[in-house]
Design a protein around this motif. Structure first.
Motif, short mmCIF file in Angstrom:
data_model
loop_
_atom_site.label_atom_id
_atom_site.label_comp_id
_atom_site.label_asym_id
_atom_site.label_seq_id
_atom_site.Cartn_x
_atom_site.Cartn_y
_atom_site.Cartn_z
N GLU A 215 0.83 -1.21 0.00
CA GLU A 215 0.00 0.00 0.00
C GLU A 215 0.86 1.26 0.00
O GLU A 215 0.60 2.22 -0.71
N GLU B 195 2.41 2.12 -3.27
CA GLU B 195 1.45 2.71 -4.17
C GLU B 195 1.22 4.18 -3.83
O GLU B 195 1.21 5.05 -4.70
N GLN C 125 3.77 6.70 -4.89
CA GLN C 125 3.76 7.07 -6.30
C GLN C 125 2.74 8.18 -6.60
O GLN C 125 2.75 8.74 -7.68
N SER C 126 1.85 8.43 -5.63
CA SER C 126 0.71 9.28 -5.95
C SER C 126 1.12 10.76 -6.07
O SER C 126 2.16 11.18 -5.57
#
Lengths: 526, 349
Positions: free
Chosen positions: B234, B237, B240-241
């Motif tokens: 998580e 991810e 990367q946002s």
């Protein structure tokens, strides 16, 4: 390491409160504590609630029997110091003087009479106490036990008479229930309170967690070498955990030792393994009602010749079983030395051919998988052995909770059962396992073979009124031989008993084939 | 909020009703309780009497109706084995299980968050790779095996001496590979602190805590790797946002980005999974408690099955159902706190 003195000090609040003085002062020397783990703890403190190994083990801690078994299956005086047969139906017991109960009440003949009357009311014990007609106190320390018919096993029954404190159990509880009532599935005074004459009194009990015992200060047997002041019994159902608890030093004594761990326990230098040939016979019954072929004695014999008892005892049981060819273990009156296992596949094939079943047939088999030692594996081995005489076995193994229902329904052609005679006598084996089934009298209650031989039943009945022990033994041995020749069942082996303890716990002198270690006499070296 | 809770309460009732019907329906397959109560030589007539007395001969619906009528008044029947109301038996065993679950949860939370975050921030470091490979092993080994290995190594001790003991280095290596043992291998010990009612705690003394170590470690051995991997995935991810890139560009310290902005969003799915896993943990306690003879509900339940103690089995299953509903409700509430955009049912959207 745990400080043993804190055990009692930190008793849990939820424990059962007993009427006895809980904490004895610590006098000279360190108190000796035995921490032991059995596979289960006693279901109740009422020694008449259930006839089971667990309850009998408890009985020998908190109570004393009139007589008890020695290692070689002889009688040893306990609360009865002497006994004599007055006539064919009467036995007179002289009771020990100067014995007190845990409550301080004196032990007299009236307690014995009261206990026998209660035994005759107990659902579990009434069957074996059925032959007894009455018990009468002649004086303070003499009791006469009368039987309906001449009965040779009065002393055997006396090993089950653990006198209870009749005064303590007389009257009513606050709820108005009689204190002496025996309740199977509920709460009763006797299931939570205990007063006997035994070496230990219960000081606290949490069902399923632990029971703590403390040595009774006024125990009558001052000659007993036993030096254990306190016993903490923890039930550990899981085999591996029980063994680990011993090996890691968390407990001092465990029973039973699972067969898969016997070698591991034996190899460990800090613990000692004690084993003994047991009295529980494991056998298979061939149902003649379900399978026509089993009505032919030649087929039954062939099945017996096909099974290699020695191999099962040696390899599956790792040598911790005694191969059997009959029901009665050594030491029982009915044990017939001339009978031995008869493994011979060629002979088995021949017999099958003679009987016209050369090509074999298919049968179903059921066995429990958590009742006896290695039960499911044994059943598999037997099934494989039978395949050599072209018998195709469809085996199903079940947990014991489900198995007995199936057993009562006689749900398979071959069923496994293990049996231990409550009276430590051969006649009991025949009555339950081989007599013609009769729901009225309860004979042959566990005869799933539906084997029926009235001539043999007659002989057992005669033996049961024969008070000359030598003559009786001869009769019972003849029955064993006849059953062997007729191949009434497939005997497999007697399970060995195994206990393990730390090196300083001297178990050997106190264990016996009945599997009630006499812990009152246990010596723990300091 | 209130409407949501009432709705959940209705859910709980439905769940318990369904469980009770199912467990009642399978009771004939659970074996004969009479068999467990009496000795081998008790005649069939006595057994039949006892069976009648317990009402086991009545048809299913009659038995169920009797049970349900009592149950709505809070009386779930008597355990055949303990001779006590089943609710009392369960309440007595509940604290032990809760303590085990609390200790395990502490281990998981305290270890999985830092390790998971570390593995996400430095995915290529040797330590991260080590954590990842160990966690695969942890997930793959069944709980009872882990438990038995832990007992062997830390309670009984292992004596492993492949190196020559007469040389200094051999002795050192042998010593490093062998263990002394000495950790308690079963039960809760005697040094418990009484809190209230039936609750005695292991948490307040050093000796009590030693009894918790091995059971909670084995119980954690399944969940811990799962959470480490989940948090790592998580977090990767989230890192990367866009908003993390923006925060970095804005010059906010890395520490603040990782542990305040990124972690908060990482935790959303973790909480959901955690809530579900908490229920699963109750199931795993059955195994762990059996191996360690931990006197909690799991061990009690397993023994009840072996004894065909039907009233106790039914009550246990219903209470576990209730626990599931409660944990899921709590998860939903916490979810709302962590992420205010999530609307609880019952509120206007």
């Amino acid at each position: 390491m745990i400080d043993k003195k804190t055990l009692l000090a930190s008793l849990l609040g939820a424990s059962v409160v007993l009427p006895l003085p809980a904490l004895a002062q610590e006098d000279a020397g360190d108190p000796v504590t035995l921490r032991m783990a059995y596979d289960a703890d006693p279901v109740s403190l009422d020694i008449h609630e259930q006839l089971s190994g667990g309850i009998l083990q408890l009985s020998h801690l908190t109570h004393d029997p009139l007589v008890r078994w020695t290692k070689d299956v002889k009688f040893e005086p306990r609360l009865a110091t002497d006994w004599e047969r007055i006539d064919d139906t009467t036995m007179r017991f002289t009771l020990r003087d100067g014995v007190t109960f845990h409550t301080g009440n004196d032990f007299t003949a009236k307690d014995v009479v009261w206990t026998i009357e209660r035994l005759k009311r107990s659902a579990d014990f009434k069957a074996i106490f059925d032959p007894i007609a009455s018990a009468k106190a002649i004086d303070e320390h003499t009791v006469e036990i009368k039987t309906h018919k001449p009965y040779p096993l009065v002393l055997n029954l006396a090993t089950y008479i653990f006198p209870m404190d009749s005064e303590y159990y007389t009257g009513e509880t606050e709820d108005g229930d009689p204190k002496d009532e025996i309740v199977k599935n509920g709460d009763s005074f006797a299931s939570r309170h205990s007063s006997g004459t035994g070496p230990y009194e219960v000081v606290s009990r949490q069902q399923g967690v632990k029971v703590e015992f403390e040595r009774f200060d006024d125990y009558w047997d001052q000659d007993s070498p036993g030096n254990v002041d306190r016993i903490v019994l923890t039930p550990i159902g899981e085999n591996a955990t029980r063994v680990s608890a011993l090996l890691s030093g968390d407990v001092d004594f465990i029973a039973p030792v699972p067969p898969n761990d016997l070698e591991r326990v034996e190899a460990d230098q800090n613990v000692e393994l004690t084993t003994m040939s047991g009295t529980r016979i494991i056998l298979m019954q061939l149902n003649q009602k379900r399978v026509e072929a089993f009505q032919d004695p030649r087929v039954r014999q062939a099945f017996n010749y096909a099974v290699n008892q020695e191999a099962i005892a040696d390899r599956l049981m790792k040598g911790f079983a005694t191969p059997a060819a009959q029901l009665s273990p050594k030491g029982y009156d009915g044990h017939n030395d001339s009978l031995s296992p008869r493994y011979d596949v060629e002979k088995a094939k021949e017999l099958m051919k003679e009987a016209g079943y050369e090509d074999g047939f298919s049968v179903s088999m059921m066995a429990p998988n958590n009742r006896y030692v290695n039960d499911a594996k044994i059943a598999q081995a037997v099934a494989t052995m039978l395949s050599r005489i072209n018998v195709d076995v469809d085996l199903k193994t079940l947990p014991k909770a489900q198995y007995w229902g199936e057993f009562d329904d006689r749900a398979a052609d071959i069923m496994m059962i293990g049996w231990h005679a409550d009276t430590e006598d051969s006649a009991n084996l025949f009555q339950y396992l081989t007599e013609c089934p009769d729901p009225e009298t309860g004979a042959g209650q566990y005869n799933a073979a539906n084997y029926c031989n009235p001539a043999l039943d007659e002989k057992v009945a005669q033996a049961n009124v024969e008070t000359d022990r030598a003559k009786r033994a001869e009769m019972l041995q003849a029955v064993e031989k006849a059953l062997y020749e007729d191949a009434a069942f497939m005997p497999l082996h007697w399970q060995d008993l195994a206990w393990a303890s730390k090196n300083n716990v001297k178990l050997e002198p106190v264990v016996n084939v009945m599997n009630f270690p006499y812990l009152g006499d246990l010596v723990v070296e300091q | 909020m209130i409407a949501f809770l009432i709705k959940r309460l209705m859910h709980a009732l439905v769940v318990m009703f369904v469980i009770s019907v199912i467990s009642f329906a399978i009771q004939s397959n659970l074996g004969d309780p009479i068999q467990q109560m009496v000795g081998q030589s008790v005649p069939e007539s006595e057994r039949a009497e006892l069976r009648e007395e317990l009402g086991l001969n009545d048809p299913f619906l009659v038995q169920y109706a009797r049970f349900a009528a009592n149950a709505v008044q809070g009386d779930f029947g008597y355990s055949y084995f303990f001779n006590e109301p089943t609710t009392d038996v369960i309440l007595r065993h509940l604290p032990a299980t809760l303590e085990l679950v609390i200790a395990t949860t502490l281990i998981i939370v305290l270890l999985s968050v830092p390790i998971g975050v570390y593995c996400a921030i430095r995915p290529r470091s040797a330590l991260s790779r080590l954590f990842m490979s160990v966690s695969i092993v942890g997930i793959s080994i069944p709980v009872f095996l882990t438990a038995i290995m832990l007992i062997q190594i830390f309670a009984i001790g292992v004596d492993f001496s492949p190196f020559p003991a007469d040389t200094g280095w051999g002795q050192w290596l042998n010593g490093a590979l062998s263990t002394e043992g000495g950790m308690p291998s079963y039960g809760r010990g005697n040094d418990l602190t009484h809190l209230f009612g039936t609750w005695d705690s292991n948490f307040f003394s050093l000796e009590g805590l030693t009894y918790l170590v091995l059971p909670s470690l084995s119980l954690a051995s399944i969940m811990l790797p799962l959470f480490i991997r989940l948090i790592r995935a998580e977090m990767l991810e989230v890192l990367q946002s866009e908003y993390v890139k923006f925060a970095t560009a804005k010059g906010i310290s890395r520490k603040r980005i990782y542990f305040v902005h990124a972690l908060k969003n990482t935790m959303l799915p973790v909480i959901t999974v955690g809530g579900v896993q908490l229920g699963t943990m109750v199931a795993y306690t059955i195994l762990t408690e059996t191996v360690f003879q931990w006197p909690g509900m799991g061990l009690m339940f397993l023994e009840a099955i072996q004894r065909s103690d039907i009233p106790l089995i039914v009550t246990y299953l219903m209470i576990v159902g209730l626990i599931f509903v409660i944990t899921n409700t709590l998860v939903d509430l916490i979810y709302g706190l962590v992420n205010p955009t999530v609307k609880l049912t019952g509120k206007p959207a």
